[in-house]
Design a protein around this motif. Structure first.
Motif, PDB file in Angstrom:
ATOM      1  N   LEU A 193      20.472 103.542 -52.278  1.00  0.00           N
ATOM      2  CA  LEU A 193      19.212 104.291 -52.293  1.00  0.00           C
ATOM      3  C   LEU A 193      18.169 103.630 -51.396  1.00  0.00           C
ATOM      4  O   LEU A 193      17.388 104.316 -50.730  1.00  0.00           O
ATOM      5  CB  LEU A 193      18.683 104.390 -53.734  1.00  0.00           C
ATOM      6  CG  LEU A 193      19.511 105.261 -54.678  1.00  0.00           C
ATOM      7  CD1 LEU A 193      19.031 105.085 -56.121  1.00  0.00           C
ATOM      8  CD2 LEU A 193      19.441 106.735 -54.272  1.00  0.00           C
ATOM      9  N   THR A 194      18.180 102.302 -51.352  1.00  0.00           N
ATOM     10  CA  THR A 194      17.189 101.579 -50.553  1.00  0.00           C
ATOM     11  C   THR A 194      17.482 101.704 -49.055  1.00  0.00           C
ATOM     12  O   THR A 194      16.570 101.919 -48.250  1.00  0.00           O
ATOM     13  CB  THR A 194      17.153 100.101 -50.984  1.00  0.00           C
ATOM     14  OG1 THR A 194      16.809 100.043 -52.374  1.00  0.00           O
ATOM     15  CG2 THR A 194      16.150  99.300 -50.172  1.00  0.00           C
TER      16      THR A 194
ATOM     17  N   ASN B 156      19.380  94.984 -47.557  1.00  0.00           N
ATOM     18  CA  ASN B 156      18.633  94.704 -48.783  1.00  0.00           C
ATOM     19  C   ASN B 156      19.431  93.742 -49.646  1.00  0.00           C
ATOM     20  O   ASN B 156      20.601  93.450 -49.366  1.00  0.00           O
ATOM     21  CB  ASN B 156      18.277  96.002 -49.519  1.00  0.00           C
ATOM     22  CG  ASN B 156      19.491  96.831 -49.857  1.00  0.00           C
ATOM     23  OD1 ASN B 156      20.201  96.542 -50.810  1.00  0.00           O
ATOM     24  ND2 ASN B 156      19.755  97.879 -49.058  1.00  0.00           N
ATOM     25  N   ARG B 157      18.772  93.210 -50.657  1.00  0.00           N
ATOM     26  CA  ARG B 157      19.363  92.090 -51.420  1.00  0.00           C
ATOM     27  C   ARG B 157      19.134  92.287 -52.917  1.00  0.00           C
ATOM     28  O   ARG B 157      18.020  92.557 -53.339  1.00  0.00           O
ATOM     29  CB  ARG B 157      18.685  90.794 -50.964  1.00  0.00           C
ATOM     30  CG  ARG B 157      19.177  89.519 -51.637  1.00  0.00           C
ATOM     31  CD  ARG B 157      18.538  88.309 -50.984  1.00  0.00           C
ATOM     32  NE  ARG B 157      18.976  88.185 -49.599  1.00  0.00           N
ATOM     33  CZ  ARG B 157      18.262  87.639 -48.611  1.00  0.00           C
ATOM     34  NH1 ARG B 157      17.048  87.168 -48.853  1.00  0.00           N
ATOM     35  NH2 ARG B 157      18.758  87.570 -47.395  1.00  0.00           N
TER      36      ARG B 157
ATOM     37  N   GLN C 174      15.654  94.050 -53.554  1.00  0.00           N
ATOM     38  CA  GLN C 174      14.488  93.990 -52.675  1.00  0.00           C
ATOM     39  C   GLN C 174      14.910  94.318 -51.254  1.00  0.00           C
ATOM     40  O   GLN C 174      15.842  93.724 -50.697  1.00  0.00           O
ATOM     41  CB  GLN C 174      13.853  92.594 -52.730  1.00  0.00           C
ATOM     42  CG  GLN C 174      12.574  92.523 -51.903  1.00  0.00           C
ATOM     43  CD  GLN C 174      11.745  91.296 -52.225  1.00  0.00           C
ATOM     44  OE1 GLN C 174      12.180  90.422 -52.990  1.00  0.00           O
ATOM     45  NE2 GLN C 174      10.550  91.201 -51.653  1.00  0.00           N
ATOM     46  N   TRP C 175      14.219  95.274 -50.669  1.00  0.00           N
ATOM     47  CA  TRP C 175      14.470  95.664 -49.285  1.00  0.00           C
ATOM     48  C   TRP C 175      14.124  94.513 -48.350  1.00  0.00           C
ATOM     49  O   TRP C 175      13.107  93.840 -48.543  1.00  0.00           O
ATOM     50  CB  TRP C 175      13.614  96.891 -48.953  1.00  0.00           C
ATOM     51  CG  TRP C 175      13.686  97.338 -47.535  1.00  0.00           C
ATOM     52  CD1 TRP C 175      14.788  97.681 -46.829  1.00  0.00           C
ATOM     53  CD2 TRP C 175      12.584  97.510 -46.637  1.00  0.00           C
ATOM     54  NE1 TRP C 175      14.452  98.068 -45.554  1.00  0.00           N
ATOM     55  CE2 TRP C 175      13.101  97.974 -45.411  1.00  0.00           C
ATOM     56  CE3 TRP C 175      11.201  97.333 -46.756  1.00  0.00           C
ATOM     57  CZ2 TRP C 175      12.290  98.246 -44.300  1.00  0.00           C
ATOM     58  CZ3 TRP C 175      10.392  97.607 -45.669  1.00  0.00           C
ATOM     59  CH2 TRP C 175      10.945  98.051 -44.458  1.00  0.00           C
TER      60      TRP C 175
ATOM     61  N   VAL D  81       9.740  97.550 -50.737  1.00  0.00           N
ATOM     62  CA  VAL D  81      10.580  98.397 -51.585  1.00  0.00           C
ATOM     63  C   VAL D  81      11.326  97.493 -52.552  1.00  0.00           C
ATOM     64  O   VAL D  81      12.104  96.626 -52.139  1.00  0.00           O
ATOM     65  CB  VAL D  81      11.605  99.216 -50.764  1.00  0.00           C
ATOM     66  CG1 VAL D  81      12.431 100.114 -51.699  1.00  0.00           C
ATOM     67  CG2 VAL D  81      10.938 100.035 -49.677  1.00  0.00           C
ATOM     68  N   ARG D  82      11.055  97.661 -53.823  1.00  0.00           N
ATOM     69  CA  ARG D  82      11.766  96.917 -54.865  1.00  0.00           C
ATOM     70  C   ARG D  82      12.331  97.909 -55.867  1.00  0.00           C
ATOM     71  O   ARG D  82      11.758  98.980 -56.072  1.00  0.00           O
ATOM     72  CB  ARG D  82      10.813  95.974 -55.611  1.00  0.00           C
ATOM     73  CG  ARG D  82      10.260  94.841 -54.775  1.00  0.00           C
ATOM     74  CD  ARG D  82       9.214  94.063 -55.582  1.00  0.00           C
ATOM     75  NE  ARG D  82       8.633  92.977 -54.808  1.00  0.00           N
ATOM     76  CZ  ARG D  82       9.113  91.742 -54.783  1.00  0.00           C
ATOM     77  NH1 ARG D  82      10.174  91.430 -55.516  1.00  0.00           N
ATOM     78  NH2 ARG D  82       8.548  90.810 -54.045  1.00  0.00           N
ATOM     79  N   SER D  83      13.422  97.537 -56.475  1.00  0.00           N
ATOM     80  CA  SER D  83      13.956  98.409 -57.529  1.00  0.00           C
ATOM     81  C   SER D  83      14.687  97.581 -58.564  1.00  0.00           C
ATOM     82  O   SER D  83      15.181  96.483 -58.274  1.00  0.00           O
ATOM     83  CB  SER D  83      14.904  99.460 -56.937  1.00  0.00           C
ATOM     84  OG  SER D  83      16.015  98.855 -56.322  1.00  0.00           O
ATOM     85  N   THR D  84      14.704  98.104 -59.768  1.00  0.00           N
ATOM     86  CA  THR D  84      15.510  97.533 -60.838  1.00  0.00           C
ATOM     87  C   THR D  84      16.400  98.639 -61.385  1.00  0.00           C
ATOM     88  O   THR D  84      15.918  99.735 -61.683  1.00  0.00           O
ATOM     89  CB  THR D  84      14.621  96.956 -61.962  1.00  0.00           C
ATOM     90  OG1 THR D  84      13.937  95.799 -61.461  1.00  0.00           O
ATOM     91  CG2 THR D  84      15.462  96.548 -63.173  1.00  0.00           C
TER      92      THR D  84
END
Lengths: 199, 199
Positions: free
Chosen positions: B109-110, A58-59, A51-52, B127-130
């Protein structure tokens, strides 16, 4: 202290004590036998959820994964911040993403070394390593088309002590390198798909 | 809370407020100009120092690095444990080494996305990513010579919200991918040298 339960001296154990270097070799060999019987058990999926926060900060949380046929979770959820230092226009809330790769490489080679030494009945007393990665940021800054984005070269330097000759210790490290997941990814590359959902 | 100082609303700022997404775009562009004038400043060396603890459990410290012509240190030394879970004959004191790679990829990338969006005057709100990595441990276990040691495939799924159309947000992510150091390393590979000192 669960981390140390396996290295406790076990005075009652015999000469063929299966605990070596903190590795339960009996369980290690049993696991190998189990996977030989059921190769599907070895199919894993690991995950990180990010999560930004702000800017380059970010984390990620790492907790769930799939393996041995079912969804699993680590004993606790691990949380890691990444950022850029001020000199790279960040706020230094964590290491840079590329530094985490160096940790991953050292960790993989070291874990493998401990397992392989245990299986081959070598007792380790100290394992240290320093991983260095050289990178020219003219690549990611888009200032020089001839410079790649990533590291140009990574070097790992190990210092290993144990109850075997130097040559043998070197062979154990070589076998760890030959079976390292992170070394394979970093030296050979992996296909990466990037998808985006923009509601 | 230094992490948030750059995202504080600045009511006195004009329409050309250089702070966007927590990124100080004025400093970002000044840094780019400075590197254009002195390309050598962009040569960095990052490092991780690892010490074996027990079994598959080991610990890295990340603090010192070289960049912009001199030795530097992060504002604090970061410490990370890695281990295997019990199902992989470890004690789960930290994520596995391969999970740290997924965190590194998401983080890179974030961070790039936030910088690029700021430079292109897009305000991000979420902004979230998995990141998922599929691996068949028959490789590292040495049970199937046709199976590689590392991940077979990595997938990153982003959810991005901001004040631009979905197509534009997708373009920002694509530019981040095209300039990501970790993406480059993971997809293209890097030469790794492993040295050992066995006193």
């Amino acid at each position: 202290m669960p981390a140390f339960k396996l290295v406790t001296d076990m005075p009652a154990a015999g000469v063929d004590d299966p605990i070596r270097n903190g590795v339960d070799t009996a369980t290690l060999f049993a696991t190998l036998d189990a996977v030989k019987q059921a190769p599907e058990a070895a199919k894993f999926q690991f995950r990180a959820h990010n999560q930004w926060q702000s800017g380059t900060h970010n984390r990620s949380t790492i907790g769930d994964y799939f393996g041995v046929g079912e969804e699993r979770t680590h004993e606790r959820t691990f949380v890691f911040d990444a950022d850029h230092p001020a000199v790279l226009v960040g706020t230094d809330q964590g290491p840079t993403p590329v530094e985490f790769m160096l940790h991953a490489l050292a960790a993989c080679l070291t874990a493998g070394l401990a397992n392989i030494a245990a299986a081959r009945k070598v007792k380790l007393t100290e394992v240290r390593s320093t991983v260095t990665g050289d990178i020219d940021l003219n690549g990611i800054l888009g200032l020089d088309a001839d410079v790649r984005n990533g590291y140009q070269q990574i070097t790992v330097r190990f210092a290993i002590k144990g109850d075997a000759p130097a040559e043998k210790l070197g062979e154990l490290l070589e076998q760890s390198r030959a079976r390292s997941a992170v070394y394979d990814v970093i030296t050979n590359g992996v296909p990466v798909t990037v998808e985006v959902d923009t509601p």
